[in-house]
Design a protein around this motif. Structure first.
Motif, PDB file in Angstrom:
ATOM      1  N   ALA A 142       1.253  -1.519  -0.558  1.00 11.86           N
ATOM      2  CA  ALA A 142      -0.105   0.126   0.064  1.00 11.86           C
ATOM      3  C   ALA A 142       0.960   1.214  -0.642  1.00 11.86           C
ATOM      4  O   ALA A 142       0.031   2.381   0.061  1.00 11.86           O
ATOM      5  N   ASN A 143       2.313   1.344   0.535  1.00 14.50           N
ATOM      6  CA  ASN A 143       2.810   2.739   0.743  1.00 14.50           C
ATOM      7  C   ASN A 143       3.767   2.543  -0.892  1.00 14.50           C
ATOM      8  O   ASN A 143       4.894   3.318  -0.211  1.00 14.50           O
ATOM      9  N   GLY A 144       3.475   2.022  -1.425  1.00 15.65           N
ATOM     10  CA  GLY A 144       4.094   1.744  -2.727  1.00 15.65           C
ATOM     11  C   GLY A 144       5.652   1.327  -2.887  1.00 15.65           C
ATOM     12  O   GLY A 144       5.796   0.830  -4.133  1.00 15.65           O
TER      13      GLY A 144
ATOM     14  N   PHE B  69       0.729 -20.627  -3.991  1.00 16.18           N
ATOM     15  CA  PHE B  69       2.585 -20.482  -4.270  1.00 16.18           C
ATOM     16  C   PHE B  69       1.493 -19.272  -2.158  1.00 16.18           C
ATOM     17  O   PHE B  69       0.319 -19.004  -1.727  1.00 16.18           O
ATOM     18  N   PRO B  70       1.975 -18.610  -1.793  1.00 12.99           N
ATOM     19  CA  PRO B  70       1.942 -18.088  -0.693  1.00 12.99           C
ATOM     20  C   PRO B  70       1.375 -16.652  -1.163  1.00 12.99           C
ATOM     21  O   PRO B  70       1.048 -16.058  -0.191  1.00 12.99           O
ATOM     22  N   TRP B  71       1.358 -15.854  -2.276  1.00 12.76           N
ATOM     23  CA  TRP B  71       0.388 -15.231  -2.539  1.00 12.76           C
ATOM     24  C   TRP B  71      -0.745 -14.859  -3.522  1.00 12.76           C
ATOM     25  O   TRP B  71      -1.569 -14.353  -3.650  1.00 12.76           O
ATOM     26  N   GLY B  72      -0.932 -16.364  -4.622  1.00 12.96           N
ATOM     27  CA  GLY B  72      -2.107 -16.701  -4.649  1.00 12.96           C
ATOM     28  C   GLY B  72      -1.957 -17.908  -5.295  1.00 12.96           C
ATOM     29  O   GLY B  72      -1.057 -18.605  -5.056  1.00 12.96           O
TER      30      GLY B  72
ATOM     31  N   THR C 217      -5.463 -16.205 -12.322  1.00  9.04           N
ATOM     32  CA  THR C 217      -4.069 -16.171 -11.292  1.00  9.04           C
ATOM     33  C   THR C 217      -5.380 -15.701 -10.319  1.00  9.04           C
ATOM     34  O   THR C 217      -5.911 -14.955 -10.229  1.00  9.04           O
ATOM     35  N   THR C 218      -5.510 -15.234  -9.403  1.00 10.97           N
ATOM     36  CA  THR C 218      -6.341 -15.527  -8.023  1.00 10.97           C
ATOM     37  C   THR C 218      -5.348 -14.676  -7.017  1.00 10.97           C
ATOM     38  O   THR C 218      -4.174 -16.048  -6.585  1.00 10.97           O
ATOM     39  N   ASN C 219      -5.327 -13.731  -6.702  1.00  6.94           N
ATOM     40  CA  ASN C 219      -4.110 -12.636  -5.561  1.00  6.94           C
ATOM     41  C   ASN C 219      -5.083 -13.430  -4.222  1.00  6.94           C
ATOM     42  O   ASN C 219      -5.788 -13.123  -4.551  1.00  6.94           O
ATOM     43  N   THR C 220      -3.959 -13.928  -3.357  1.00  8.76           N
ATOM     44  CA  THR C 220      -4.599 -14.391  -1.397  1.00  8.76           C
ATOM     45  C   THR C 220      -3.944 -13.270  -0.972  1.00  8.76           C
ATOM     46  O   THR C 220      -4.467 -13.670   0.258  1.00  8.76           O
ATOM     47  N   SER C 221      -3.020 -12.355  -1.735  1.00  6.88           N
ATOM     48  CA  SER C 221      -1.979 -11.473  -0.263  1.00  6.88           C
ATOM     49  C   SER C 221      -3.089 -10.409  -0.651  1.00  6.88           C
ATOM     50  O   SER C 221      -4.002 -10.299  -0.483  1.00  6.88           O
TER      51      SER C 221
ATOM     52  N   PRO D  34      -2.592  -5.198 -13.120  1.00  9.12           N
ATOM     53  CA  PRO D  34      -2.879  -5.101 -11.758  1.00  9.12           C
ATOM     54  C   PRO D  34      -3.869  -6.297 -11.301  1.00  9.12           C
ATOM     55  O   PRO D  34      -4.738  -5.867 -11.714  1.00  9.12           O
ATOM     56  N   ILE D  35      -3.329  -7.223 -10.387  1.00 15.00           N
ATOM     57  CA  ILE D  35      -4.231  -7.812  -9.930  1.00 15.00           C
ATOM     58  C   ILE D  35      -4.386  -7.729  -7.656  1.00 15.00           C
ATOM     59  O   ILE D  35      -3.633  -7.738  -7.004  1.00 15.00           O
ATOM     60  N   PRO D  36      -5.221  -6.287  -7.518  1.00 13.60           N
ATOM     61  CA  PRO D  36      -5.891  -6.067  -6.249  1.00 13.60           C
ATOM     62  C   PRO D  36      -5.956  -7.589  -5.244  1.00 13.60           C
ATOM     63  O   PRO D  36      -6.556  -8.545  -5.648  1.00 13.60           O
ATOM     64  N   PRO D  37      -6.011  -7.089  -4.316  1.00 10.54           N
ATOM     65  CA  PRO D  37      -6.245  -8.453  -3.223  1.00 10.54           C
ATOM     66  C   PRO D  37      -7.179  -9.072  -3.585  1.00 10.54           C
ATOM     67  O   PRO D  37      -8.052  -7.839  -2.983  1.00 10.54           O
ATOM     68  N   LYS D  38      -6.988 -10.160  -3.285  1.00  8.60           N
ATOM     69  CA  LYS D  38      -8.595 -11.108  -3.304  1.00  8.60           C
ATOM     70  C   LYS D  38      -8.841 -10.838  -4.768  1.00  8.60           C
ATOM     71  O   LYS D  38     -10.095 -11.152  -5.032  1.00  8.60           O
ATOM     72  N   GLY D  39      -7.954 -10.537  -5.768  1.00  9.65           N
ATOM     73  CA  GLY D  39      -8.885 -10.479  -7.002  1.00  9.65           C
ATOM     74  C   GLY D  39      -8.386 -11.886  -8.140  1.00  9.65           C
ATOM     75  O   GLY D  39      -7.345 -12.019  -7.426  1.00  9.65           O
TER      76      GLY D  39
END
Length: 534
Positions: A66-68, A92-95, A114-118, A216-221
């Motif tokens: 979130a801080n870039g 993976f740990p991120w999705g 791809t699903t972003n679970t991070s 971009p794929i947002p969190p949970k996206g």
């Protein structure tokens, strides 16, 4: 290890009657794929094996907090094959990444989901679904230049031919950005084994000239990349193999250009950049003896400009031209990248001697029934306090800036043509978003936009500029396959007209137009005129 095979059979070759002779069509192509736990075990077309390494790999994943702050995610994880769904699942740990394989006639279709679970945003993904082993050397690969394509304003298509056949790699989604293709060969100089790359974001090992793929794929996206591998015969064109995608692109971005006049267009350059003459700082006529600081010098400038206009009108009438674009009504005080200022709103400020005569200059063309045009840039000209230095500055809304500049020129001089200079991204040098040109074209449906740089989608709204001296002789067949009524404007000056005469005649017959020198009687103009005489 459990294996799964997907086989789709095509219809048999059809018999056709041609000239009273019964001919059978080319042998149909049938793709088959066999899966194993890590990816593809076998990929065949008509019993020829194409898999070099079938493992599906995540090569790189970039996430942003979130801080870039950005960081790389892990590329190793668990893997499982769902035989029932013909789906490879990687965690993976991120999705998660789910890859669905299917074949239809001559195609292998990949659905990469791809699903972003991070808790962070995925801003870049690079996949290597497999590597292909071609039966013979790939002809398009020169040993250095990657065979990669993106669909930012274009179709992401890569054709690789190898003597006995060809393959087209394609992104199936014509609206969402993606880059696909072969970055290199693993067996240079043999050049038969190529890893397939599918990516968003940017890849550090790829040339900087490639655009960054913002997806971009947002969190949970979740996002899905659909890619096809299309087998074809050696003589099959890309347009034929991917005809459905060409049609889909046209439907997504329909042509809005309405300009039936294809007569030639004149080019007028009034100044020479970087002359650095204190008595003629704008470089008018490239004349270091002109002194615009004196009343007699201003009178001389006025007379010479109007004589030039009358001469240009006579030349254009003899060429049956539709009009002319004046490149530099603001002069060319500054050299190199700034030389074409492209802001008609600043003519009074930058060139007071022009401000006194420019209205009459353009009026003479209009009185002769000719169209007039100017150069505009999507950057804002900024100058130092002493007026000796200038730069072209990127703005947040280049479309609105272009609209403001064209509005001024249209209201003051009645322009109906605008050359859009330097319409490139500041970061990678690729053409600006075609949506910018689309917005400007919608604001001025009666103004012909001629962008210096272009991609496929530009042809829906404008007439891209080409130069004969660079070997650019016509609108490409791929562009015409998507936009049959599209055309280019080909600047012929300093180009080998004799060498390309037949090609130019054909281009004109197909609807292209040409641009020629108008500010003096260029001997090449007779050759340009002959292009339209058949």
């Amino acid at each position: 290890m459990r294996l799964s095979t997907i086989v789709v059979l095509s219809v048999t070759g059809a018999a056709i009657l041609a000239g009273g002779v019964l001919i059978r069509s080319a042998r149909p192509l049938v793709a088959t794929v066999t899966l194993e736990k890590k990816g593809i075990k076998s990929l065949q077309c008509n019993n020829v094996e194409y898999i070099g390494d079938g493992e599906f790999r995540v090569e790189r994943v970039t996430l942003k907090k979130a801080n870039g702050e950005t960081y790389l995610g892990q590329t190793s994880g668990t893997v499982d094959l769902d035989v029932q769904k013909q789906q490879l699942n990687r965690t993976f740990p991120w999705g998660t990444v789910q890859v669905t394989y299917s074949t239809t006639h001559n195609q292998l279709q990949l659905g990469i989901r791809t699903t972003n679970t991070s808790a962070d945003t995925i801003v870049g993904l690079q996949f290597q679904p497999f590597s292909l082993k071609f039966p013979e050397k790939v002809q398009e690969y020169d040993g250095t230049t990657p065979l990669l394509a993106h669909n930012i304003g274009d179709l992401a298509l890569v054709r690789a031919s190898y003597g006995s056949g060809s393959i087209v790699i394609a992104s199936e989604d014509v609206t969402q950005p993606l880059m696909v293709g072969f970055p290199w060969a693993n067996d240079r100089p043999t050049n038969t084994i190529f890893p397939l790359s599918v990516h968003t974001g940017s890849v550090p090992t790829y040339p900087d000239s490639y655009p960054r793929i913002e997806r971009p794929i947002p969190p949970k996206g979740t996002d899905q990349y659909d890619v096809s591998i299309r087998f074809a015969h050696a003589d099959a064109s890309q347009a034929k193999v991917a005809a459905d995608l060409y049609k889909r692109f046209h439907e997504a971005f329909p042509s809005q250009l309405k300009w039936s006049d294809r007569r030639p267009i004149g080019a007028i350059f009034l100044a020479t950049g970087g002359l650095n003459d204190p008595t003629n700082p704008q470089g008018w006529f490239g004349d270091s003896h002109l002194n615009i600081a004196t009343p007699s010098g201003k009178a001389d400038f006025r007379q010479r400009l109007l004589v030039l206009a009358d001469s240009a009108i006579a030349i254009m009438n003899s060429m049956n031209a539709q009009g002319a674009i004046t490149w530099d009504i603001e002069g060319q005080k500054f050299a190199n990248a700034v030389s074409y200022l492209g802001d008609p709103r600043m003519v009074n400020q930058l060139a007071p001697e022009m401000a006194d005569v420019v209205d009459e200059y353009f009026q003479r063309f209009r009185n002769a029934g000719l169209r007039v045009g100017v150069t505009v840039r999507p950057q804002q000209l900024t100058m130092s306090a002493d007026g000796q230095r200038a730069a072209q500055t990127v703005v947040a809304d280049p479309a609105q800036l272009l609209i403001d500049k064209i509005t001024y020129a249209k209201n003051r001089w009645g322009i109906t043509m605008a050359y859009v200079d330097s319409n490139v991204n500041a970061t990678d040098g690729n053409p600006m978003d075609p949506a910018i040109i689309q917005k400007v074209a919608a604001a001025f449906p009666d103004v012909l936009l001629i962008p210096e740089h272009s991609n496929l989608r530009y042809y829906a709204y404008s007439v891209p500029y080409k130069e004969l001296r660079r070997g650019e002789v016509s609108t490409s067949a791929d562009v015409r396959a998507v936009y049959p009524a599209s055309f280019s404007l080909i600047y012929t000056a300093d180009g080998p007209l004799d060498l390309y005469h037949k090609s130019l005649v054909k281009a004109v017959q197909q609807g292209d137009s040409v641009m020629f020198r108008t500010w003096y009687a260029d001997p090449q103009n007779e050759k340009v005129k002959s292009l339209f005489s058949r």
